[in-house]
Scaffold this motif. Structure first.
Motif, PDB file in Angstrom:
ATOM      1  N   ILE A  61       4.933  24.996 -34.851  1.00 13.53           N
ATOM      2  CA  ILE A  61       6.055  24.307 -35.149  1.00 13.53           C
ATOM      3  C   ILE A  61       6.111  22.839 -34.767  1.00 13.53           C
ATOM      4  O   ILE A  61       6.871  21.883 -34.533  1.00 13.53           O
ATOM      5  CB  ILE A  61       7.175  24.896 -34.125  1.00 13.53           C
ATOM      6  CG1 ILE A  61       6.810  24.758 -32.685  1.00 13.53           C
ATOM      7  CG2 ILE A  61       7.453  26.489 -34.528  1.00 13.53           C
ATOM      8  CD1 ILE A  61       8.097  25.206 -31.643  1.00 13.53           C
ATOM      9  N   TYR A  62       4.750  22.507 -34.201  1.00 14.69           N
ATOM     10  CA  TYR A  62       4.400  20.680 -34.138  1.00 14.69           C
ATOM     11  C   TYR A  62       4.705  19.930 -35.438  1.00 14.69           C
ATOM     12  O   TYR A  62       4.032  20.139 -36.299  1.00 14.69           O
ATOM     13  CB  TYR A  62       3.153  20.638 -33.501  1.00 14.69           C
ATOM     14  CG  TYR A  62       2.854  21.417 -32.134  1.00 14.69           C
ATOM     15  CD1 TYR A  62       3.394  21.169 -30.898  1.00 14.69           C
ATOM     16  CD2 TYR A  62       2.245  22.804 -32.361  1.00 14.69           C
ATOM     17  CE1 TYR A  62       3.357  22.024 -30.094  1.00 14.69           C
ATOM     18  CE2 TYR A  62       1.988  23.487 -31.250  1.00 14.69           C
ATOM     19  CZ  TYR A  62       2.885  23.024 -29.784  1.00 14.69           C
ATOM     20  OH  TYR A  62       2.357  23.746 -28.624  1.00 14.69           O
ATOM     21  N   PRO A  63       5.531  18.965 -35.170  1.00 15.72           N
ATOM     22  CA  PRO A  63       5.568  17.903 -36.346  1.00 15.72           C
ATOM     23  C   PRO A  63       4.567  16.900 -36.394  1.00 15.72           C
ATOM     24  O   PRO A  63       3.619  16.973 -35.382  1.00 15.72           O
ATOM     25  CB  PRO A  63       6.997  17.244 -36.134  1.00 15.72           C
ATOM     26  CG  PRO A  63       7.047  17.328 -34.464  1.00 15.72           C
ATOM     27  CD  PRO A  63       6.516  18.599 -34.142  1.00 15.72           C
ATOM     28  N   ILE A  64       4.350  16.170 -37.522  1.00 18.05           N
ATOM     29  CA  ILE A  64       3.404  15.195 -37.734  1.00 18.05           C
ATOM     30  C   ILE A  64       3.397  14.109 -36.496  1.00 18.05           C
ATOM     31  O   ILE A  64       2.476  13.717 -36.052  1.00 18.05           O
ATOM     32  CB  ILE A  64       3.800  14.469 -38.987  1.00 18.05           C
ATOM     33  CG1 ILE A  64       3.015  15.642 -40.147  1.00 18.05           C
ATOM     34  CG2 ILE A  64       2.590  13.323 -39.110  1.00 18.05           C
ATOM     35  CD1 ILE A  64       1.682  15.748 -40.170  1.00 18.05           C
ATOM     36  N   THR A  65       4.430  13.925 -36.096  1.00 18.36           N
ATOM     37  CA  THR A  65       4.832  12.951 -35.030  1.00 18.36           C
ATOM     38  C   THR A  65       4.180  13.254 -33.632  1.00 18.36           C
ATOM     39  O   THR A  65       3.564  12.533 -32.884  1.00 18.36           O
ATOM     40  CB  THR A  65       6.278  12.576 -34.710  1.00 18.36           C
ATOM     41  OG1 THR A  65       7.106  13.879 -34.707  1.00 18.36           O
ATOM     42  CG2 THR A  65       6.763  11.809 -35.874  1.00 18.36           C
ATOM     43  N   GLU A  66       4.028  14.829 -33.333  1.00 22.19           N
ATOM     44  CA  GLU A  66       3.516  15.055 -32.195  1.00 22.19           C
ATOM     45  C   GLU A  66       2.133  15.057 -32.256  1.00 22.19           C
ATOM     46  O   GLU A  66       1.395  14.758 -31.267  1.00 22.19           O
ATOM     47  CB  GLU A  66       4.213  16.750 -32.004  1.00 22.19           C
ATOM     48  CG  GLU A  66       3.439  17.265 -30.752  1.00 22.19           C
ATOM     49  CD  GLU A  66       3.874  16.551 -29.564  1.00 22.19           C
ATOM     50  OE1 GLU A  66       3.463  16.762 -28.490  1.00 22.19           O
ATOM     51  OE2 GLU A  66       4.815  16.025 -29.626  1.00 22.19           O
ATOM     52  N   SER A 302      10.346  36.752 -41.247  1.00 18.89           N
ATOM     53  CA  SER A 302      11.131  35.938 -40.667  1.00 18.89           C
ATOM     54  C   SER A 302      10.483  34.991 -40.103  1.00 18.89           C
ATOM     55  O   SER A 302      10.886  33.916 -39.712  1.00 18.89           O
ATOM     56  CB  SER A 302      11.924  37.138 -39.638  1.00 18.89           C
ATOM     57  OG  SER A 302      11.148  37.657 -38.822  1.00 18.89           O
ATOM     58  N   GLN A 303       9.125  35.244 -39.808  1.00 18.35           N
ATOM     59  CA  GLN A 303       8.326  34.238 -38.885  1.00 18.35           C
ATOM     60  C   GLN A 303       8.119  33.260 -40.143  1.00 18.35           C
ATOM     61  O   GLN A 303       8.115  31.966 -39.787  1.00 18.35           O
ATOM     62  CB  GLN A 303       6.961  34.880 -38.455  1.00 18.35           C
ATOM     63  CG  GLN A 303       7.384  36.050 -37.230  1.00 18.35           C
ATOM     64  CD  GLN A 303       7.907  35.211 -36.114  1.00 18.35           C
ATOM     65  OE1 GLN A 303       7.672  33.998 -35.836  1.00 18.35           O
ATOM     66  NE2 GLN A 303       8.824  35.843 -35.374  1.00 18.35           N
ATOM     67  N   LEU A 304       7.817  33.569 -41.351  1.00 18.42           N
ATOM     68  CA  LEU A 304       7.511  32.682 -42.287  1.00 18.42           C
ATOM     69  C   LEU A 304       8.585  31.561 -42.398  1.00 18.42           C
ATOM     70  O   LEU A 304       8.563  30.419 -42.684  1.00 18.42           O
ATOM     71  CB  LEU A 304       7.129  33.196 -43.554  1.00 18.42           C
ATOM     72  CG  LEU A 304       5.703  33.981 -43.717  1.00 18.42           C
ATOM     73  CD1 LEU A 304       5.802  34.739 -44.884  1.00 18.42           C
ATOM     74  CD2 LEU A 304       4.578  33.069 -43.563  1.00 18.42           C
ATOM     75  N   LYS A 305       9.762  32.383 -42.653  1.00 18.20           N
ATOM     76  CA  LYS A 305      11.167  31.443 -42.856  1.00 18.20           C
ATOM     77  C   LYS A 305      11.353  30.482 -41.447  1.00 18.20           C
ATOM     78  O   LYS A 305      11.668  29.433 -41.811  1.00 18.20           O
ATOM     79  CB  LYS A 305      12.424  32.319 -42.998  1.00 18.20           C
ATOM     80  CG  LYS A 305      12.212  33.101 -44.342  1.00 18.20           C
ATOM     81  CD  LYS A 305      12.510  32.283 -45.374  1.00 18.20           C
ATOM     82  CE  LYS A 305      12.434  33.298 -46.652  1.00 18.20           C
ATOM     83  NZ  LYS A 305      13.736  34.081 -46.697  1.00 18.20           N
ATOM     84  N   PHE A 306      10.856  30.907 -40.446  1.00 22.20           N
ATOM     85  CA  PHE A 306      11.132  30.060 -39.217  1.00 22.20           C
ATOM     86  C   PHE A 306      10.330  28.830 -39.372  1.00 22.20           C
ATOM     87  O   PHE A 306      10.389  27.778 -39.175  1.00 22.20           O
ATOM     88  CB  PHE A 306      10.876  30.882 -37.918  1.00 22.20           C
ATOM     89  CG  PHE A 306      10.997  30.033 -36.767  1.00 22.20           C
ATOM     90  CD1 PHE A 306      12.041  29.519 -36.305  1.00 22.20           C
ATOM     91  CD2 PHE A 306       9.652  29.708 -36.194  1.00 22.20           C
ATOM     92  CE1 PHE A 306      12.050  28.777 -35.032  1.00 22.20           C
ATOM     93  CE2 PHE A 306       9.780  29.386 -34.922  1.00 22.20           C
ATOM     94  CZ  PHE A 306      10.937  28.654 -34.401  1.00 22.20           C
ATOM     95  N   ALA A 308       8.955  27.566 -42.019  1.00 22.84           N
ATOM     96  CA  ALA A 308       9.475  26.741 -43.248  1.00 22.84           C
ATOM     97  C   ALA A 308      10.615  25.849 -42.860  1.00 22.84           C
ATOM     98  O   ALA A 308      10.540  24.815 -43.076  1.00 22.84           O
ATOM     99  CB  ALA A 308       9.801  27.652 -44.374  1.00 22.84           C
ATOM    100  N   ARG A 309      11.373  26.225 -41.855  1.00 26.04           N
ATOM    101  CA  ARG A 309      12.580  25.568 -41.379  1.00 26.04           C
ATOM    102  C   ARG A 309      11.882  24.527 -40.471  1.00 26.04           C
ATOM    103  O   ARG A 309      12.549  23.448 -40.313  1.00 26.04           O
ATOM    104  CB  ARG A 309      13.551  26.496 -40.548  1.00 26.04           C
ATOM    105  CG  ARG A 309      14.389  27.438 -41.598  1.00 26.04           C
ATOM    106  CD  ARG A 309      15.499  28.016 -40.825  1.00 26.04           C
ATOM    107  NE  ARG A 309      15.242  28.801 -39.662  1.00 26.04           N
ATOM    108  CZ  ARG A 309      14.995  29.982 -39.657  1.00 26.04           C
ATOM    109  NH1 ARG A 309      15.226  30.554 -40.851  1.00 26.04           N
ATOM    110  NH2 ARG A 309      14.689  30.645 -38.509  1.00 26.04           N
ATOM    111  N   CYS A 310      11.007  24.895 -39.611  1.00 19.60           N
ATOM    112  CA  CYS A 310      10.530  23.768 -38.564  1.00 19.60           C
ATOM    113  C   CYS A 310       9.615  22.739 -39.451  1.00 19.60           C
ATOM    114  O   CYS A 310      10.011  21.614 -39.013  1.00 19.60           O
ATOM    115  CB  CYS A 310       9.320  24.419 -37.632  1.00 19.60           C
ATOM    116  SG  CYS A 310      10.129  25.706 -36.771  1.00 19.60           S
ATOM    117  N   HIS A 311       9.268  22.956 -40.584  1.00 18.69           N
ATOM    118  CA  HIS A 311       8.801  21.980 -41.585  1.00 18.69           C
ATOM    119  C   HIS A 311       9.315  21.684 -42.783  1.00 18.69           C
ATOM    120  O   HIS A 311       9.077  21.729 -43.648  1.00 18.69           O
ATOM    121  CB  HIS A 311       7.276  22.531 -41.708  1.00 18.69           C
ATOM    122  CG  HIS A 311       6.291  22.502 -40.422  1.00 18.69           C
ATOM    123  ND1 HIS A 311       5.768  21.349 -39.914  1.00 18.69           N
ATOM    124  CD2 HIS A 311       5.941  23.703 -39.854  1.00 18.69           C
ATOM    125  CE1 HIS A 311       5.038  21.706 -38.851  1.00 18.69           C
ATOM    126  NE2 HIS A 311       5.193  23.314 -38.857  1.00 18.69           N
TER     127      HIS A 311
END
Length: 394
Positions: A61-66, A302-306, A308-311
């Motif tokens: 769930i880490y974004p590019i900024t992290e 459900s994990q794939l959707k999660f 996808a929402r994080c990114h």
């Protein structure tokens, strides 16, 4: 322990350490007549370091900024580091010779398209990208596997047709929760008629059947329901003359209750409701057979959707790669992701192919007498046809 020393690029002689520059060791040739000095670079170590952050980014769930903060570089630099890593191909080659007791298949829709997944109770077997859940798409998915003893599905017609075509001897278990949802969609959760309430209660009792005797009692209750409400279900209402429905003069008065009843009777006649209670003799673990697709939808989809929402905001091919990396980690025996990336030269081989194709693909033009594969632009030189230059003639 002997130290690995580089060879001189000029005379191929042995080199020795000669201090450091910018935190990198400098080496100097021992040959007095040569004396070449240079710094050695390990691009593989750098690429491995970048891929570690890339893999943690696409599977977490880490974004590019992290990632930029941890790597101590700018966000634009991280995008440049990750550019070739998106081209790495993720293996999707399941064991074609292993026969499973029970597998689960289902499709989930993302911004990158429809993702079909086949899994066991605890592992992902394979996946396939498509536009819709069609028979052809499920055929492409199931053709990668050996015929299992049973398949649990949510009731898609494309899946059933593909199973009958590829695995005619495989049993089909309809997800009981989806069967309940079909009934609820027809009669709602608060039916107004007595027949609607009774058929909805029968649907709710589906998931509580744990023995063969209870399943037989449920089938008897369904049969009694059909006898009791036979006249009610077959009531017809004449259509007004102004309503033209392909020549029909009558329609069923309680067609929604009738459709709910028919959905259960059709599944029972086909034998798709209680397969989990009577597994075949070849089954290894007969007690672990499931009656629904919750293990696939709740544990994987459900994990794939999660993720996808994080990114969110990422779609297309890059979202496919992101979800495929997560799925690959859930396969039975996944290889080390660094090993896969190293075998493909950290995506640089695919990147080189792209540059070669884009620069060498178009060799012909109109001057050679052959049509070009694609044109770069409208010619700027004089042309007697003004309409072509204006864009009015195509």
């Amino acid at each position: 322990m002997s130290e690995i020393r580089p060879q001189c690029p000029l005379c191929a002689g042995e080199m020795k350490k000669n201090g450091k520059r910018n935190a990198r060791t400098r080496w100097r040739c021992k040959n007095a007549t040569c004396g070449v000095s240079e710094q050695t670079y390990r691009p593989d170590i750098t690429a491995k370091h970048h891929f570690t952050y890339f893999h943690n980014h696409v599977t977490g769930i880490y974004p590019i900024t992290e990632c930029a903060r941890l790597m101590k570089v700018s966000t634009r630099t991280v995008y440049r580091y990750f550019e070739p890593l998106w081209l790495i191909e993720i293996p999707n080659n399941p064991d074609r010779h292993r026969i499973h007791d029970q597998i689960f298949i289902d499709g989930t829709y993302t911004a990158a398209g429809c993702l079909l997944i086949a899994s066991t109770s605890d592992h992902v077997l394979c996946w396939h990208w498509c536009k819709h859940e069609t028979t052809h798409a499920y055929t492409q998915l199931l053709s990668k596997l050996a015929a299992p003893l049973c398949v649990v599905l949510d009731g898609g017609q494309g899946a059933q047709a593909a199973i009958k075509k590829l695995w005619p001897n495989t049993l089909i278990q309809r997800c009981l929760i989806h069967a309940q949802r079909v009934v609820r969609r027809y009669v709602t959760s608060r039916p107004r008629t007595e027949a609607g309430r009774e058929i909805y209660n029968l649907a709710l009792e589906l998931t509580s059947r744990e023995t063969v005797q209870q399943a037989r009692k449920w089938a008897v209750d369904l049969h009694k329901y059909g006898i009791k409400h036979h006249d009610f279900l077959n009531e017809k209402t004449p259509l007004p003359p102004e309503i033209d429905r392909t020549g029909k003069r009558y329609e069923f008065t309680h067609r929604r209750v009738r459709s709910a009843y028919n959905s259960l009777t059709n599944l029972h006649k086909k034998g798709h409701l209680f397969i989990y209670l009577t597994p075949p003799k070849q089954a290894i673990d007969k007690k672990s057979w499931a009656s629904n697709t919750n293990r696939l939808e709740g544990g994987i989809n459900s994990q794939l959707k999660f993720i996808a929402r994080c990114h969110r905001g990422r779609g297309g091919e890059r979202q496919r790669k992101m979800l495929e990396w997560w799925l690959y980690n859930k396969t039975p025996l996944p290889d080390d992701p660094h090993k896969i990336a190293r075998q493909q030269n950290w995506g640089k081989d695919q990147l080189a192919k792209v540059h070669v194709l884009t620069h060498t693909e178009n060799h012909t033009n109109h001057e050679t007498g052959r049509p070009a594969l694609y044109d770069n632009a409208i010619p700027t030189e004089y042309n007697h046809s003004v309409g072509i230059r204006k864009g009015t003639i195509r």
